[in-house]
Scaffold this active site. Structure first.
Site, PDB file in Angstrom:
ATOM      1  CG  HIS A 211      -2.086   1.014   1.343  1.00  0.00           C
ATOM      2  ND1 HIS A 211      -1.733   2.152   1.629  1.00  0.00           N
ATOM      3  CD2 HIS A 211      -3.303   0.868   0.693  1.00  0.00           C
ATOM      4  CE1 HIS A 211      -2.865   3.138   1.462  1.00  0.00           C
ATOM      5  NE2 HIS A 211      -3.796   2.124   0.824  1.00  0.00           N
TER       6      HIS A 211
ATOM      7  CG  ASP B 186      -8.289  -2.706  -2.677  1.00  0.00           C
ATOM      8  OD1 ASP B 186      -9.392  -2.479  -2.683  1.00  0.00           O
ATOM      9  OD2 ASP B 186      -7.454  -1.770  -3.005  1.00  0.00           O
TER      10      ASP B 186
END
Length: 451
Positions: A329, A388
């Site tokens: 991320h 996700d």
């Protein structure tokens, strides 16, 4: 040939000219101290503003040094994990957390009930809007359909030019209420007119949460289990907000600062979110995992799975981009708190759906990917599964079509966009206008006949 013609060679020649004149030597960015992507070399975002809506913690200071830590996400001062544990099993959290993000405090029972009633009252579209707008020119790209619907709704709003803050807030609340309808109905239009499937339009029901109504409107029989709705509800809460620096929220701030109306602001945010580098990541995770199942014979073989992951990083598998989707991320280092808290709910749903083997494969990839990336890449911070990685798996278990994955993200994130829009309106009165340094050489004009 499409309706605009097929220019073929002409376009290629124009693109060659465009690339030649647009290309900027990479070393100039360093020379002039330009933070590409508005990020420092270590990935930290350039400070562009101040916000009281949320905070992301990915590092801590020890002995004067910045060191990675397990990520934390805070909504209006509350740890998002505590919020989820607070409503888990008692009530659906979407409406409660939406109130918190919009107004800055947790509601009591009376305020929560009044807010839910307000959302329900707004959960309707103008007369024949579904027929005349959503069903016309259906598209496989539901994000485009959603954006078109939002912009068209502006023409039905008589208060569009009203700059009063309470009017802006009302418009935000109305859009939060109808986003699930716009997205799901947009999918049904595509599924009927383009995929030649049956058409059914279910109206949302009073007394149901956003997650329940979403499943009700999507499914032919309107049926869903409580577990399905609760896991979807938690997914929505975890996607609601993620700081002011993410691309779509920053877009919200930028367009708001220009004085534009609420509908245009949300359309711009949608256009930002639909990019595959932002809101489309969970689709890539699902596609990557499908490819893995087709190429890994034994899903329980650690060495075989690791070999596939190595091929991914070496650009020899799947889309050959060199990425393990759902891992890492831009902000978090050791872990994404959203993924940590979500995983247990994902496992419950996997057991209920008989997808334990799939869940085990996801868990193995989550454990192996950081090891593979560390071996293959030079990284400045930890790599871990992000939200996700699991959200796409959840949507697949809920039989939600791929076309709706990013729109569901939008259904949640419009709450955060609305909070940031209101904060920008309350505090700022200056258009956001960063600087770009020009390296353009001056040229003498050459008459057409001499070129």
């Amino acid at each position: 040939m499409n309706q605009y013609g097929d220019f073929g060679k002409e376009t290629e020649e124009l693109m060659t000219i465009c690339e030649r004149n647009d290309r900027i030597p990479p070393e100039l960015f360093k020379e002039f101290g330009v933070k590409r992507g508005l990020r420092d070399v270590d990935g930290t975002g350039v400070l562009a503003g101040i916000s009281n809506i949320s905070r992301i913690d990915a590092f801590k200071t020890e002995d004067g040094k910045k060191v990675p830590c397990d990520g934390q996400l805070w909504y209006r001062g509350y740890n998002v994990i505590d919020l989820i544990h607070g409503f888990e099993g008692k009530r659906f959290g979407f409406e409660e957390v939406a109130y918190l993000l919009l107004f800055g405090e947790l509601p009591d029972a009376a305020k929560l009930g009044a807010f839910k009633s307000m959302l329900e009252e707004c959960r309707q579209l103008p007369t024949n809007f579904t027929r005349d707008v959503i069903m016309k020119a259906p598209s496989k790209d539901i994000m485009n359909s959603l954006t078109r619907s939002v912009l068209t709704l502006a023409s039905y709003d008589e208060t569009i030019a009203d700059q009063e803050l309470h009017t802006q807030l009302e418009q935000c609340i109305k859009l939060i209420s109808v986003f699930p309808m716009l997205a799901v109905y947009g999918y049904h239009a595509y599924n009927h007119y383009i995929c030649d499937d049956s058409l059914y339009i279910h109206r949302p029901q009073e007394g149901l949460s956003a997650a329940e109504n979403l499943l009700l409107m999507l499914r032919p029989d309107k049926a869903y289990t409580e577990l399905e709705a609760r896991v979807l509800d938690i997914a929505l809460v975890l996607h609601m907000e993620h700081g002011g620096g993410n691309n779509s929220t920053f877009t919200t701030r930028v367009v708001t600062s220009s004085g534009s109306d609420t509908y245009s602001v949300m359309a711009a945010a949608l256009s930002s979110l639909k990019g595959p580098k932002h809101g489309g990541a969970n689709i890539k995770v699902v596609e990557m995992m499908d490819d893995m199942r087709n190429h890994v014979k034994d899903w329980g073989d650690r060495d075989e799975v690791k070999n596939y992951l190595e091929q991914l990083v070496d650009k020899q598998a799947f889309d050959r981009k060199g990425l393990i989707y759902g891992m890492g991320h831009a902000v978090y280092s050791l872990s994404d708190p959203r993924a940590r808290v979500f995983k247990s709910f994902v496992e419950r749903l996997a057991v209920a759906k008989g997808r334990e083997k799939d869940f085990a494969l996801y868990s193995m990839v989550e454990n192996l990917a950081p090891e593979v990336i560390a071996e293959k890449r030079h990284i400045y911070k930890g790599v871990s599964a992000n939200v996700d990685f699991y959200s796409g798996f959840v949507y697949s278990m809920l039989d939600i079509p791929l076309e709706l994955y990013t729109p569901i993200f939008a259904i949640a994130r419009i709450v955060g966009w609305s909070a940031h829009r209101m904060e920008e309106l309350v505090n700022m009165d200056k258009i956001i206008r960063p600087a770009y340094r020009s390296i353009m050489p001056e040229k003498a004009y050459v008459p057409l006949e001499e070129r």
